[in-house]
Design an enzyme around this catalytic site. Structure first.
Site, PDB file in Angstrom:
ATOM      1  N   HIS A 253       0.816  -1.581  -0.136  1.00  0.00           N
ATOM      2  CA  HIS A 253       0.111  -0.156   0.608  1.00  0.00           C
ATOM      3  C   HIS A 253       0.766   1.645   0.140  1.00  0.00           C
ATOM      4  O   HIS A 253       0.401   2.008  -0.556  1.00  0.00           O
ATOM      5  CB  HIS A 253      -0.952  -0.143   1.359  1.00  0.00           C
ATOM      6  CG  HIS A 253      -2.342  -0.550   1.113  1.00  0.00           C
ATOM      7  ND1 HIS A 253      -2.160  -2.200   0.609  1.00  0.00           N
ATOM      8  CD2 HIS A 253      -3.556  -0.552   1.071  1.00  0.00           C
ATOM      9  CE1 HIS A 253      -3.507  -2.412   0.541  1.00  0.00           C
ATOM     10  NE2 HIS A 253      -4.050  -1.346   0.975  1.00  0.00           N
TER      11      HIS A 253
ATOM     12  N   HIS B 281       0.745  -3.560   9.550  1.00  0.00           N
ATOM     13  CA  HIS B 281       2.321  -3.574   9.400  1.00  0.00           C
ATOM     14  C   HIS B 281       3.114  -3.245  10.011  1.00  0.00           C
ATOM     15  O   HIS B 281       2.420  -2.721  10.726  1.00  0.00           O
ATOM     16  CB  HIS B 281       2.100  -2.500   7.185  1.00  0.00           C
ATOM     17  CG  HIS B 281       2.598  -3.434   6.099  1.00  0.00           C
ATOM     18  ND1 HIS B 281       3.099  -4.174   5.862  1.00  0.00           N
ATOM     19  CD2 HIS B 281       1.509  -2.914   5.003  1.00  0.00           C
ATOM     20  CE1 HIS B 281       3.115  -4.474   4.933  1.00  0.00           C
ATOM     21  NE2 HIS B 281       1.544  -4.058   4.087  1.00  0.00           N
TER      22      HIS B 281
END
Length: 230
Positions: free
Chosen positions: A134, A183
């Protein structure tokens, strides 16, 4: 201008390599864990800090870096460039975005870093953790399109606004990935650095090819050169 772009690209690549080295040697896991946990309620790690609406906003931000949204944004930009006769620039955008996503996926498979397991994930995940796809995609798409829009603006304050918004979108996407515990912070930093280095690197290559072709073939390639430099 190409020299400045080259320096920024080199510095971004250096940051990525340094972070990747730390991750490969597992020397920064403690820092990653501390930063990630600082965004969680210590009494309930399933609960991110802040009100419920903030968590929902982070999901909105994270969607801006997903394949669905970035594909639509990229497709719209490419269609617009083709319609106004900027085919070379449209091809540049396609190569930059598709190449950046492919590079991110290849590196994910190579590093094979597990996702954070300190808290429940606030978003569904399907791939490995490093680097953040992302963050990489957001940097490639929004910074590339932001730079293109800024170049055609005559006023510096408008250029600054466009670039600031592009950076803000990129930062928001990356931060949301850590906030949602999908993440590690280093995944995001590496994704930003990788995306920026890749986008600038492709731009430098495209400009080099354009100038070489213009020099070799003369006036008939001027139109293509103008597309890449405008």
């Amino acid at each position: 201008m190409p020299i400045i772009v080259g320096i920024i690209a080199a510095l971004s690549a250096y940051v990525f390599l340094e972070v990747a080295d730390e991750v490969a040697e597992a020397e920064i896991l403690g820092v990653d864990s501390g930063l990630l946990l600082s965004l969680r309620n210590p009494d309930d790690l399933a609960d991110p800090i802040g009100p419920r609406w903030l968590e929902e906003m982070m999901r909105d931000f994270t969607a801006l870096g997903g394949i669905g949204v970035t594909t639509l944004v990229t497709a719209g930009a490419v269609a617009y460039l083709v319609m106004i006769g900027k085919r070379a620039m449209a091809a540049y955008v396609v190569v930059t975005v598709v190449g950046g996503v492919a590079l991110s996926l290849a590196l994910k498979a190579g590093f094979d870093r597990p996702r954070p397991d300190l808290a429940p994930h606030g978003s569904h995940v399907y791939t490995q953790s490093f680097p953040s796809g992302h963050a990489t995609t957001a940097a490639v798409v929004y910074l590339t399109l932001g730079a293109m829009l800024a170049r055609i603006q005559p006023l510096w304050r408008v250029k600054a606004l466009i670039l600031t918004m592009a950076v803000a979108l990129t930062v928001a996407v990356g931060f949301s990935r850590v906030y949602l515990a999908v993440h590690w912070p280093t995944d995001v930093v590496a994704g930003w650095a990788l995306g920026l280095a890749w986008a600038l690197g492709v731009w430098l290559v495209a400009m080099g090819i354009t100038r070489f072709t213009r020099h070799k073939h003369g006036p008939e390639m001027q139109k293509v050169a103008d597309q890449m430099s405008s």
